[in-house]
Enzyme design. Structure first.
Site, PDB file in Angstrom:
ATOM      1  CB  CYS A 158     -38.567 -38.737  12.091  1.00 17.52           C
ATOM      2  SG  CYS A 158     -38.949 -38.182  13.766  1.00 17.52           S
ATOM      3  CB  VAL A 187     -26.627 -35.013  -0.522  1.00 19.80           C
ATOM      4  CG1 VAL A 187     -25.719 -35.548   0.577  1.00 19.80           C
ATOM      5  CG2 VAL A 187     -26.500 -33.491  -0.602  1.00 19.80           C
ATOM      6  CG  ASN A 242      -9.298 -32.277  -7.273  1.00 17.53           C
ATOM      7  OD1 ASN A 242      -9.161 -31.067  -7.421  1.00 17.53           O
ATOM      8  ND2 ASN A 242      -9.953 -32.793  -6.262  1.00 17.53           N
ATOM      9  CG  HIS A 279     -21.144 -37.980   2.782  1.00 20.56           C
ATOM     10  ND1 HIS A 279     -20.149 -37.144   2.381  1.00 20.56           N
ATOM     11  CD2 HIS A 279     -20.550 -38.917   3.579  1.00 20.56           C
ATOM     12  CE1 HIS A 279     -18.982 -37.551   2.891  1.00 20.56           C
ATOM     13  NE2 HIS A 279     -19.204 -38.630   3.616  1.00 20.56           N
TER      14      HIS A 279
HETATM   15  P1  OAD Z   1     -15.053 -30.287  -1.259  1.00 21.35           P
HETATM   16  O1  OAD Z   1     -15.806 -29.010  -1.399  1.00 21.35           O
HETATM   17  O2  OAD Z   1     -14.256 -30.522  -0.029  1.00 21.35           O
HETATM   18  O3  OAD Z   1     -14.024 -30.433  -2.450  1.00 21.35           O
HETATM   19  C1  OAD Z   1     -14.321 -30.226  -3.781  1.00 21.35           C
HETATM   20  C2  OAD Z   1     -13.127 -30.732  -4.583  1.00 21.35           C
HETATM   21  O4  OAD Z   1     -13.476 -30.642  -5.945  1.00 21.35           O
HETATM   22  C3  OAD Z   1     -11.836 -29.916  -4.396  1.00 21.35           C
HETATM   23  O5  OAD Z   1     -10.760 -30.829  -4.227  1.00 21.35           O
HETATM   24  C4  OAD Z   1     -11.691 -29.153  -5.707  1.00 21.35           C
HETATM   25  O6  OAD Z   1     -10.323 -28.971  -6.093  1.00 21.35           O
HETATM   26  C5  OAD Z   1     -12.399 -30.074  -6.666  1.00 21.35           C
HETATM   27  N1  OAD Z   1     -13.010 -29.403  -7.798  1.00 21.35           N
HETATM   28  C6  OAD Z   1     -13.569 -28.176  -7.873  1.00 21.35           C
HETATM   29  N2  OAD Z   1     -14.088 -27.957  -9.087  1.00 21.35           N
HETATM   30  C7  OAD Z   1     -13.855 -29.082  -9.805  1.00 21.35           C
HETATM   31  C8  OAD Z   1     -14.165 -29.492 -11.123  1.00 21.35           C
HETATM   32  N3  OAD Z   1     -14.814 -28.702 -11.959  1.00 21.35           N
HETATM   33  N4  OAD Z   1     -13.783 -30.729 -11.517  1.00 21.35           N
HETATM   34  C9  OAD Z   1     -13.117 -31.551 -10.671  1.00 21.35           C
HETATM   35  N5  OAD Z   1     -12.808 -31.224  -9.416  1.00 21.35           N
HETATM   36  C10 OAD Z   1     -13.160 -30.010  -8.983  1.00 21.35           C
HETATM   37  O7  OAD Z   1     -16.079 -31.452  -1.528  1.00 21.35           O
HETATM   38  P2  OAD Z   1     -15.992 -32.995  -1.142  1.00 21.35           P
HETATM   39  O8  OAD Z   1     -14.600 -33.503  -1.224  1.00 21.35           O
HETATM   40  O9  OAD Z   1     -17.035 -33.676  -1.911  1.00 21.35           O
HETATM   41  O10 OAD Z   1     -19.821 -34.179   3.714  1.00 21.35           O
HETATM   42  O11 OAD Z   1     -16.425 -32.947   0.355  1.00 21.35           O
HETATM   43  C11 OAD Z   1     -16.580 -34.155   1.018  1.00 21.35           C
HETATM   44  C12 OAD Z   1     -17.614 -34.042   2.037  1.00 21.35           C
HETATM   45  O12 OAD Z   1     -17.309 -32.997   2.942  1.00 21.35           O
HETATM   46  C13 OAD Z   1     -19.019 -33.678   1.544  1.00 21.35           C
HETATM   47  O13 OAD Z   1     -19.740 -34.776   1.098  1.00 21.35           O
HETATM   48  C14 OAD Z   1     -19.625 -33.121   2.753  1.00 21.35           C
HETATM   49  C15 OAD Z   1     -18.496 -32.199   3.080  1.00 21.35           C
HETATM   50  O14 OAD Z   1     -18.496 -31.521   4.169  1.00 21.35           O
HETATM   51  C16 OAD Z   1     -20.819 -34.133   4.599  1.00 21.35           C
HETATM   52  O15 OAD Z   1     -21.653 -33.256   4.576  1.00 21.35           O
HETATM   53  C17 OAD Z   1     -20.816 -35.244   5.577  1.00 21.35           C
END
Ligand code: OAD
Length: 246
Positions: free
Chosen positions: A125, A99, A214, A117
């Site tokens: 609102c 975001v 990843n 997202h």
């Molecule tokens: P997460 O916090 O679940 O995952 C982060 C991912 O990034 C993990 O798989 C890590 O291994 C990887 N990671 C960490 N550091 C890294 C780096 N330097 N380079 C590459 N990868 C790295 O975040 P998201 O998968 O984005 O949704 O989470 C998905 C959604 O869940 C978010 O958008 C949010 C959340 O809750 C909502 O709020 C609806």
């Protein structure tokens, strides 16, 4: 990957999907990582309509701090590499779960990107359709109220249990329906949501490369044709350079 700008021999469609890991090296905590907790609270529990209904002050404090953190952050090499890839490709779409505005600040146009997202710098609102874009306000003070109906305003992000924004989902669907992709990169996401895996698989289903970037294994890893167990800011510039040279 055998394509480059200019005189390459075939047309290249690209889909990139990013998550919090791509912004991690800009200093923005991931959701599920060890730094994700805020004041001992699990972000997964804060990012819900229930948490907002129970304690809107607390939820706004968290988002205001995240806004401030993002305002102080700079795009990293991963964001810049993705913006460069958008210029190299014949057709390009980024679907980001982030975001923040770091992809945009790295030079990617809004037309080339879907924030599935939502956008933390939108305030909308909680009751009617009024919304304000580019709201960088992150200081304390009274909670914002809707100038139209006086209900509480909320951050323009998607919370757990809420539907994805229909217009944005449609943009992804349209891109995927038009054709498949030769290159699909999924970077920095745990790929927890079914639609993330579904879109990546659909885009690459006709023999396209599915590249996962990843440091850790995810639910998507089993489907990837290339796995890069490296940080996004290291891996993505190399992948894009390879693309540019070939
Ligand atoms: P997460 O916090 O679940 O995952 C982060 C991912 O990034 C993990 O798989 C890590 O291994 C990887 N990671 C960490 N550091 C890294 C780096 N330097 N380079 C590459 N990868 C790295 O975040 P998201 O998968 O984005 O949704 O989470 C998905 C959604 O869940 C978010 O958008 C949010 C959340 O809750 C909502 O709020 C609806």
């Amino acid at each position: 990957m055998e394509f480059a700008a200019g005189d390459r021999s075939y047309y290249v469609r690209v889909l990139v999907v990013t998550g919090a890991g791509v912004s991690a090296e800009s200093g923005i905590p991931t959701f599920r990582g060890k730094d994700g907790y805020w004041r001992n609270l699990d972000p997964i529990k804060l990012a819900t309509p229930e948490a907002f209904a129970r304690d809107p002050d607390l939820v706004w404090q968290w988002y205001r701090e995240r806004r401030q953190c993002i305002c102080n952050a700079k795009p990293n090499a991963a964001h810049k590499a993705i913006a460069k890839l958008a210029e190299l490709a014949d057709e390009f779409l980024l679907v980001t779960q982030n975001v923040d505005d770091l992809h945009e600040r790295a030079g990617l146009s809004r037309a080339g990107m879907v924030q599935i997202h939502g956008d933390i710098f939108k305030t909308r609102c909680s009751l009617c359709s009024f919304e304000r874009e580019h709201d960088y306000e992150h200081n304390g003070g009274p909670l914002p109220r809707c100038p139209r109906c006086d209900a509480l305003m909320r951050p323009g992000v998607v919370w757990f249990g809420e539907p994805l924004p229909a217009g944005e989902t449609e943009r992804v669907e349209n891109y995927l329906q038009r054709d498949s992709c030769g290159v699909v990169i999924v970077a920095g996401t745990t790929a927890t949501f079914g639609y993330i895996i579904h879109w990546a698989l659909r885009a690459s289903h006709r023999g396209g490369e599915l590249i996962e970037v990843n440091p850790e294994e995810t639910q998507l890893s089993q489907f990837a044709t290339q796995i890069v167990r490296e940080r996004a800011a290291i891996a993505l510039p190399q992948i894009v350079d390879q693309v540019a040279r070939s």
